[in-house]
Design a protein around this motif. Structure first.
Motif: not given
Ligand code: ATP
Ligand code: MG
Length: 428
Positions: A213-228
């Motif tokens: 889902n494009a909107q969900t993907q957009a929301l995820l841009v600022g999400a914490p990442t697994l790498a951290d």
């Protein structure tokens, strides 16, 4: 009139014109895995439902929505396997194959069953080739699995058409900490999530990362990442995998959102993807699952593996026209015999030719017929030579040997000289 019988939607017949490609792929993979010291294991298609519920995990799409589960006549809940890893681990434990830290490098192939929406590259009965390695915790074996798939792409001519995505999920603790952070982040944005992702927020939040889902993907841009959240040991492990891929010269892209659909993965996860098949672009996917064996009741046993989608690979080979031409090579010879006596002599002769010429592809005419009709069938078969045995040839103990693909003359060859003559002709 009764409704005509049809196959179940999403469950395909593999027709004679398609099986050469399947056999080619299966043969290529089997030879390759043999060369890396992996042994084949053959597993049942049906297992107790509990195996998959425990092994794949509630909250996954596969277990919650995709399994073919039914009660057998003994009221036991059985499931058509949706994947191969759980059954492989079950067999390992049942036969004590991983006890005492024994290393096992295994592979299997066969049909898997998932109740999905059928479309190109996605079926309800599909086939996987799976490879698993047990009791090896280091990054060397993760890398080996990737290296051998990379070699397979080269053998198949696919090397330029697939690319490697790589990620590390870290330890299960690191993953849990990350999950909490991700849930907290998404909880604040709950209303903006698509419906599937809203549901997954409680069942399997990491799966939201690969939402389409494009909107969900957009929301995820600022999400914490697994790498951290990666723990130090997993970070080193991941460095070890990457160093080995670098040493061989395998290119990869780190994709922090790669989490895989099945719940049992930790540390390395990878996918080989192509942009040539539309939405169903993942042809091979896998990773490390050190926790799975204990989850299924065994002693702690590191494991790592992957599965390839056979239909997708074949689609890709077809799309790119990479199937070797000789897969459709016609027969070498077509034997025509006229009359009962010639037929009997012809049959015996055919068997002598098969003895004498290894790999010979010889079609013996079936069902009798006139000279004209047999000849027509010989021509249609695509064979290079027709062998002709009528009354005259029988009396003289010769066979008429007629080239079908050029204008060369028919020759009569004595029965004893025939094997050597044909072997030479076919070599040419
Ligand atoms: P997807 O995201 O495409 O549903 P998945 O994560 O469910 O894939 P895995 O369980 O990892 O897939 O299976 C490994 C491989 O098997 C996939 O990469 C794909 O090539 C193939 N595969 C999975 N499901 C199907 C299916 N329904 N039809 C055909 N191939 C499939
Ligand atoms: Mg799936």
């Amino acid at each position: 009139m009764s409704k005509s019988l049809q196959a179940i939607r999403g469950m395909n017949d593999i027709l004679p014109e398609q099986t050469p490609a399947w056999r080619y792929l299966e043969r290529t993979v089997a030879e390759l895995l043999d060369g890396y010291g992996y042994s084949e294991i053959r597993l049942p298609i049906l297992e107790f439902t509990e195996l998959f519920a425990r092994g794949i995990g509630e909250g996954t799409d596969v277990v919650d929505k995709e399994m073919y589960t039914f009660l057998d006549r003994n009221e036991e809940s059985l499931t058509l396997r949706p994947e191969g890893t759980a059954g492989c681990v079950r067999a390992l434990l049942e036969h004590g194959l991983s006890g005492g830290g024994q290393v096992q490098k295994l592979w299997y192939t066969g049909p898997m069953f998932r109740y999905e929406k059928p479309q190109k590259g996605r079926y309800r009965q599909f086939h996987q080739i799976g490879v698993e390695a047990f009791n090896l915790a280091g990054p060397d074996v993760d890398a080996e699995l990737i290296v051998l798939t990379w070699r397979l792409w080269q053998k198949l001519g696919l090397a330029d058409s697939v690319s490697l995505q790589l990620n590390s999920l870290g330890s299960s603790e690191a993953r849990a900490a990350y999950r909490d952070a991700l849930v907290a982040y998404l909880q604040e944005r709950f209303a903006q999530l698509d419906e599937d992702s809203q549901r997954r927020l409680t069942t399997n939040p990491l799966r939201i990362l690969d939402s389409k889902n494009a909107q969900t993907q957009a929301l995820l841009v600022g999400a914490p990442t697994l790498a951290d959240y990666l723990d130090e040991e997993s970070r080193l492990h991941f460095e070890g995998v990457k160093a080995r891929l670098d040493a061989v010269g395998i290119r990869y892209e780190i994709n922090h959102k790669l989490v895989r659909g099945l719940d049992y993965y930790n540390r390395s996860v990878f996918e080989w993807v192509t942009d040539k098949l539309g939405a169903q672009g993942t042809v091979c996917a896998g990773g490390r699952y050190d926790g799975l064996v204990t989850q299924l009741g065994g002693k702690p046993t590191p494991g790592v593996g992957f599965a390839m989608g056979v239909e997708r690979l074949i689609l890709l080979l077809e799309t790119l026209q990479l199937l070797p031409e000789e897969l459709n090579a016609p027969a070498d010879l077509y034997l025509c015999a006229f009359g009962e006596a010639a037929e009997l002599a012809g049959l015996a002769l055919a068997e002598r030719l098969r003895d004498a010429i290894p790999g010979l592809r010889l079609l013996v005419n079936s069902g009798g017929g006139s000279f004209k009709s047999q000849f027509k069938k010989a021509d249609k078969s695509g064979a290079r030579f027709a062998l002709i045995l009528g009354e005259d040839e029988l009396a003289a103990c010769v066979v008429g040997c007629k080239p079908l693909r050029d204008d060369a003359q028919q020759q009569n060859i004595g029965w004893d000289a025939l094997p050597a003559h044909l072997a030479a002709c076919l070599q040419a």
